[in-house]
Design an enzyme around this catalytic site. Sequence first.
Site, PDB file in Angstrom:
ATOM      1  N   GLY A 247       0.660  -1.308   0.147  1.00 47.39           N
ATOM      2  CA  GLY A 247      -0.086  -0.079  -0.052  1.00 47.39           C
ATOM      3  C   GLY A 247       0.745   1.330   0.064  1.00 47.39           C
ATOM      4  O   GLY A 247       0.284   2.361  -0.173  1.00 47.39           O
ATOM      5  N   GLU A 286       4.019  -6.711   1.746  1.00 45.47           N
ATOM      6  CA  GLU A 286       3.255  -7.129   0.560  1.00 45.47           C
ATOM      7  C   GLU A 286       3.546  -5.932  -0.570  1.00 45.47           C
ATOM      8  O   GLU A 286       2.641  -5.709  -1.265  1.00 45.47           O
ATOM      9  CB  GLU A 286       1.894  -7.606   0.489  1.00 45.47           C
ATOM     10  CG  GLU A 286       1.766  -8.817   1.465  1.00 45.47           C
ATOM     11  CD  GLU A 286       0.190  -9.174   1.445  1.00 45.47           C
ATOM     12  OE1 GLU A 286      -0.478  -8.251   1.195  1.00 45.47           O
ATOM     13  OE2 GLU A 286      -0.014 -10.337   1.880  1.00 45.47           O
ATOM     14  N   GLY A 288       4.242  -3.576  -3.478  1.00 41.43           N
ATOM     15  CA  GLY A 288       4.256  -3.856  -4.844  1.00 41.43           C
ATOM     16  C   GLY A 288       4.538  -2.441  -5.606  1.00 41.43           C
ATOM     17  O   GLY A 288       5.682  -2.172  -5.892  1.00 41.43           O
ATOM     18  N   ARG A 289       3.575  -1.717  -5.508  1.00 40.01           N
ATOM     19  CA  ARG A 289       3.439  -0.309  -6.370  1.00 40.01           C
ATOM     20  C   ARG A 289       5.124   0.294  -6.095  1.00 40.01           C
ATOM     21  O   ARG A 289       5.760   0.981  -6.956  1.00 40.01           O
ATOM     22  CB  ARG A 289       2.580   0.738  -6.064  1.00 40.01           C
ATOM     23  CG  ARG A 289       2.571   1.928  -6.756  1.00 40.01           C
ATOM     24  CD  ARG A 289       1.550   2.989  -6.198  1.00 40.01           C
ATOM     25  NE  ARG A 289       0.093   2.327  -6.019  1.00 40.01           N
ATOM     26  CZ  ARG A 289      -0.786   2.226  -7.084  1.00 40.01           C
ATOM     27  NH1 ARG A 289      -0.480   2.525  -8.305  1.00 40.01           N
ATOM     28  NH2 ARG A 289      -1.797   1.558  -6.734  1.00 40.01           N
ATOM     29  N   ARG A 325      -4.664   2.336 -16.145  1.00 44.65           N
ATOM     30  CA  ARG A 325      -4.816   3.252 -15.073  1.00 44.65           C
ATOM     31  C   ARG A 325      -5.368   4.495 -15.210  1.00 44.65           C
ATOM     32  O   ARG A 325      -5.998   5.042 -14.237  1.00 44.65           O
ATOM     33  CB  ARG A 325      -3.414   3.369 -14.306  1.00 44.65           C
ATOM     34  CG  ARG A 325      -2.845   2.182 -13.407  1.00 44.65           C
ATOM     35  CD  ARG A 325      -1.607   2.311 -12.800  1.00 44.65           C
ATOM     36  NE  ARG A 325      -1.393   3.613 -12.048  1.00 44.65           N
ATOM     37  CZ  ARG A 325      -2.151   4.256 -11.100  1.00 44.65           C
ATOM     38  NH1 ARG A 325      -2.938   3.442 -10.392  1.00 44.65           N
ATOM     39  NH2 ARG A 325      -1.638   5.619 -10.773  1.00 44.65           N
ATOM     40  N   TYR A 329      -8.809   4.811 -12.962  1.00 39.18           N
ATOM     41  CA  TYR A 329      -8.696   5.613 -11.809  1.00 39.18           C
ATOM     42  C   TYR A 329      -8.335   7.156 -12.263  1.00 39.18           C
ATOM     43  O   TYR A 329      -8.282   7.904 -11.156  1.00 39.18           O
ATOM     44  CB  TYR A 329      -7.318   5.220 -10.966  1.00 39.18           C
ATOM     45  CG  TYR A 329      -7.285   3.628 -10.548  1.00 39.18           C
ATOM     46  CD1 TYR A 329      -8.280   3.110  -9.787  1.00 39.18           C
ATOM     47  CD2 TYR A 329      -6.375   2.871 -10.885  1.00 39.18           C
ATOM     48  CE1 TYR A 329      -8.258   1.765  -9.449  1.00 39.18           C
ATOM     49  CE2 TYR A 329      -6.126   1.541 -10.778  1.00 39.18           C
ATOM     50  CZ  TYR A 329      -7.085   0.937  -9.996  1.00 39.18           C
ATOM     51  OH  TYR A 329      -7.159  -0.384  -9.717  1.00 39.18           O
ATOM     52  N   CYS A 357     -12.062   2.391 -28.801  1.00 37.50           N
ATOM     53  CA  CYS A 357     -13.222   2.639 -29.067  1.00 37.50           C
ATOM     54  C   CYS A 357     -13.921   3.112 -27.859  1.00 37.50           C
ATOM     55  O   CYS A 357     -15.177   2.797 -27.390  1.00 37.50           O
ATOM     56  CB  CYS A 357     -14.188   2.039 -30.032  1.00 37.50           C
ATOM     57  SG  CYS A 357     -13.353   1.863 -31.679  1.00 37.50           S
ATOM     58  N   GLU A 358     -13.424   3.957 -27.158  1.00 38.07           N
ATOM     59  CA  GLU A 358     -14.044   4.266 -25.761  1.00 38.07           C
ATOM     60  C   GLU A 358     -13.450   5.773 -25.424  1.00 38.07           C
ATOM     61  O   GLU A 358     -12.215   6.089 -25.695  1.00 38.07           O
ATOM     62  CB  GLU A 358     -13.490   3.505 -24.446  1.00 38.07           C
ATOM     63  CG  GLU A 358     -13.818   2.138 -24.482  1.00 38.07           C
ATOM     64  CD  GLU A 358     -14.891   1.609 -24.081  1.00 38.07           C
ATOM     65  OE1 GLU A 358     -15.759   2.540 -23.416  1.00 38.07           O
ATOM     66  OE2 GLU A 358     -15.494   0.539 -24.190  1.00 38.07           O
ATOM     67  N   TYR A 387       1.005  -1.802 -11.846  1.00 39.68           N
ATOM     68  CA  TYR A 387      -0.375  -1.989 -12.468  1.00 39.68           C
ATOM     69  C   TYR A 387      -0.470  -1.499 -13.909  1.00 39.68           C
ATOM     70  O   TYR A 387      -1.349  -0.759 -14.229  1.00 39.68           O
ATOM     71  CB  TYR A 387      -1.309  -1.382 -11.667  1.00 39.68           C
ATOM     72  CG  TYR A 387      -1.307  -1.977 -10.069  1.00 39.68           C
ATOM     73  CD1 TYR A 387      -1.767  -3.170  -9.613  1.00 39.68           C
ATOM     74  CD2 TYR A 387      -0.549  -1.003  -9.018  1.00 39.68           C
ATOM     75  CE1 TYR A 387      -1.757  -3.896  -8.611  1.00 39.68           C
ATOM     76  CE2 TYR A 387      -0.259  -1.730  -7.778  1.00 39.68           C
ATOM     77  CZ  TYR A 387      -0.853  -3.130  -7.392  1.00 39.68           C
ATOM     78  OH  TYR A 387      -0.498  -3.346  -6.299  1.00 39.68           O
TER      79      TYR A 387
END
Length: 434
Positions: A247, A286, A288-289, A325, A329, A357-358, A387
């Site tokens: 986190g 844990e 990650g980022r 991402r 987000y 196409c979004e 991510y």
Amino acid sequence: MVSRRPHLSIGRNSLKIGGVDTKSLAERYGTPLYVTDLGRVLERFDEAKAALTARYPDVLIAFAYKSNSTFQVVSALARRGAGATIVSVAGIETARRAGVAPKDMVFDGPSKSKEELAAAIKAGVGMINAESVQEARDVDALSHSLSVKGARIGFRVNFDIRAETHAGLATGGREHKFGVARREVIQFCRREAQKLRSARVVGLHSHVGSQVADPEVFRRQTEEMVGLAEELEATGTEVAELNLGGGLGFPYTKEDKELPIGYYAEATAGSFARSSWSGRTRLVFELGRWVVADSTVLLTKVNYVKSAGKVRWALVDAGMNDFIRPALYGAYHEIVPAWTSSAERSAWRYDVAGPVCESTDVFGRGRRLGVRLSQGDILAILDAGAYGSSMSSTYNMRPLTAVATVEDGDSALVSPRGWPPGWKARPRQRPRSG
Ligand SMILES: Cc1ncc(COP(=O)(O)O)c(C=O)c1O
């Protein structure tokens, strides 16, 4: 801003990562292309490990594979002593191939299937973090039926800790789908833990969200965990492992709050070392980022430049399927030119968007890139190591994204562009009638 990324060098009309020119990488391997500097990954890992072990010696960083599952990344980390936090059977297998000892694997996830639990039990995963009391019962029943003695259960506890982060990254609130309420954990340990046939409750786990920069959140989490470990001792459950989750946030923008690694280590390992439980457990993280975020750039080629009303679009060949991402987000990622055909300086602003196409397939709005863009130019989306490739998909039937690594001045394509599932499928033959 870029100067805090020591592995990148941005020159006039050039971008190097780990000393390797990105234009040559784009030419050699094609775009869109993730490029990861393995040395930078290890540098960050070493920094985190040093900060944590300086405060408490018995620490395992079980790198969160969900943040970056490129095999060369996770195996380099494993060689450096990292464990693995995984959430799937493929994760267990990848960690095993990377050389992670089962005792250093952590299996997380709020809704594990029986098949996944059985695979974790058979592999001897060091800690299966249960997110409901029923899951703990299931682990016991499965290990009994598989004749595996001593499957290790940790409870992911929901302490109702609310961290300031994007709503999609918060996991610690009472109403979230994650973890077991403190009261239920105590009740289970009082009434059922000693009666388990094959498994044992030996750990506690907590992860309150991602992209968190408030040291008080981590301090409180540590204190809550110690308080619960003390309380469980009276029920006969000896907590031998405390897992403080991941986190720790990464500052993607100048405005983002940054929690330096030393402060994070102080709030977690430091607080723990001063607590009553110090010396009695291994501390697991844990992360990650924080370890991988700035190790990677996503190279993308400009397909078209066009104006629409007041907006000047730079339409590139990477899409939200490659890097979700920003769309998911609203995440901000710095974009810089890696190579442009014109060196002419320009104050023009661009909205940088992909081919999907979004309307949310946009990587940045109103970006001043310092140059005038044209077809064939190459842009780099920075800090795409966490991510990024691990969340890529084949949406719009686009090829699965490609990943290259650089190390000691050399490069390798470690994950080639893949075709989407189904693209080669043939229509089923109808049986001939008559
Ligand atoms: C249970 C769990 N552990 C660890 C992580 C890794 O978090 P981060 O990458 O923010 O360090 C996550 C990601 O959100 C997670 O859900």
